[in-house]
Design a protein around this motif. Structure first.
Motif, PDB file in Angstrom:
ATOM      1  N   LYS A  62      -3.325  -0.505  -5.230  1.00 40.32           N
ATOM      2  CA  LYS A  62      -4.648  -0.020  -5.085  1.00 40.32           C
ATOM      3  C   LYS A  62      -5.441  -0.848  -4.359  1.00 40.32           C
ATOM      4  CE  LYS A  62      -6.677  -1.012  -9.439  1.00 40.32           C
ATOM      5  NZ  LYS A  62      -7.695  -0.254 -10.639  1.00 40.32           N
ATOM      6  N   GLU A  63      -5.155  -2.249  -4.524  1.00 41.35           N
ATOM      7  CA  GLU A  63      -5.963  -3.209  -3.745  1.00 41.35           C
ATOM      8  C   GLU A  63      -5.222  -3.706  -2.557  1.00 41.35           C
ATOM      9  OE1 GLU A  63      -7.746  -7.884  -4.921  1.00 41.35           O
ATOM     10  OE2 GLU A  63      -6.588  -6.779  -6.215  1.00 41.35           O
ATOM     11  N   SER A  82       0.685  -1.296   0.124  1.00 44.33           N
ATOM     12  CA  SER A  82       0.054   0.180   0.189  1.00 44.33           C
ATOM     13  C   SER A  82       0.869   1.311  -0.068  1.00 44.33           C
ATOM     14  CB  SER A  82      -0.942   0.079   1.057  1.00 44.33           C
ATOM     15  OG  SER A  82      -1.779   1.035   1.266  1.00 44.33           O
ATOM     16  N   SER A 111      -7.903   2.822  -0.642  1.00 45.78           N
ATOM     17  CA  SER A 111      -8.020   2.033  -1.806  1.00 45.78           C
ATOM     18  C   SER A 111      -8.969   2.830  -2.656  1.00 45.78           C
ATOM     19  CB  SER A 111      -8.591   0.577  -1.462  1.00 45.78           C
ATOM     20  OG  SER A 111      -8.378  -0.227  -2.598  1.00 45.78           O
ATOM     21  N   TYR A 118      -7.168  -2.465   0.218  1.00 49.47           N
ATOM     22  CA  TYR A 118      -8.829  -2.840   0.531  1.00 49.47           C
ATOM     23  C   TYR A 118      -8.437  -4.173   1.307  1.00 49.47           C
ATOM     24  CZ  TYR A 118     -12.506  -5.713  -1.153  1.00 49.47           C
ATOM     25  OH  TYR A 118     -13.692  -6.431  -1.234  1.00 49.47           O
TER      26      TYR A 118
END
Length: 187
Positions: A39-40, A34, A66, A43
């Motif tokens: 981007k995931e 991160s 995210s 999450y």
């Protein structure tokens, strides 16, 4: 590829692939990924904090990171946190905002949940055309729940309303979910 490797390693620890689940190692590698812009990864950190540590406030923070990176499932999850009142009470306006964001990015689950939110959480009468539009968008993407609910909503519309809803939903789909407002059809 380092950021993806960090993500995959974190995900493997999170899911217990190749060994036992190790949440501490998962958290470490997902934070590394991160921090490097994946981007995931935030999450999955949100999932870890929500489902494993039962800390919805911390989860929300990760989901927002995210979401800022345009990851639709994170936007959807934020919306569901507000729908489910996991921060204290149900917040329909905030839920609607986040579900709209995910729906506009084409996430079928968010489109179904947006229709459901409209149907279940209106003090006045629900906007059946808006519901139809979002269900049609999700059905277009193969969502079976949307297909079943769309039949039910279709029966509640008059023929002129159904004609309008069909035209608006076609416009929504053709615009790749960017023009899905129920007010009027834009020529």
């Amino acid at each position: 590829y380092q950021v993806d490797a960090q993500f995959m390693l974190g995900l493997m620890y999170f899911e217990g692939q190749g060994g036992a689940v190790d949440l501490s190692s998962a958290e470490h590698w997902l934070k590394q990924s991160s921090d490097n812009g994946h981007k995931e990864a935030p999450y999955i950190l949100g999932q870890l904090y929500l489902d494993q540590y039962h800390n919805p406030q911390q989860a929300l923070g990760w989901y927002k990171v995210s979401a800022d990176r345009k990851f639709a499932p994170a936007m959807h999850q934020i919306g569901m946190i507000y729908v489910n009142g996991q921060l204290g009470e149900v917040e329909v306006v905030k839920a609607d905002f986040w579900l709209q964001q995910a729906a506009a990015l084409g996430l079928a689950e968010a489109q179904v949940d947006l229709a459901t939110l409209e149907y279940n959480h209106r003090d006045d009468e629900a906007d059946l055309i808006k519901i139809y539009i979002w269900l049609a968008a999700a059905k277009h993407q193969g969502n079976e729940i949307a297909a079943k609910r769309l039949q039910m909503i279709s029966q509640k519309l008059s023929q002129p309303q159904l004609n309008q809803a069909q035209a608006l939903s076609l416009h929504c789909i053709q615009s790749l979910f960017q023009q899905c407002q129920a007010a009027t059809l834009v020529p």
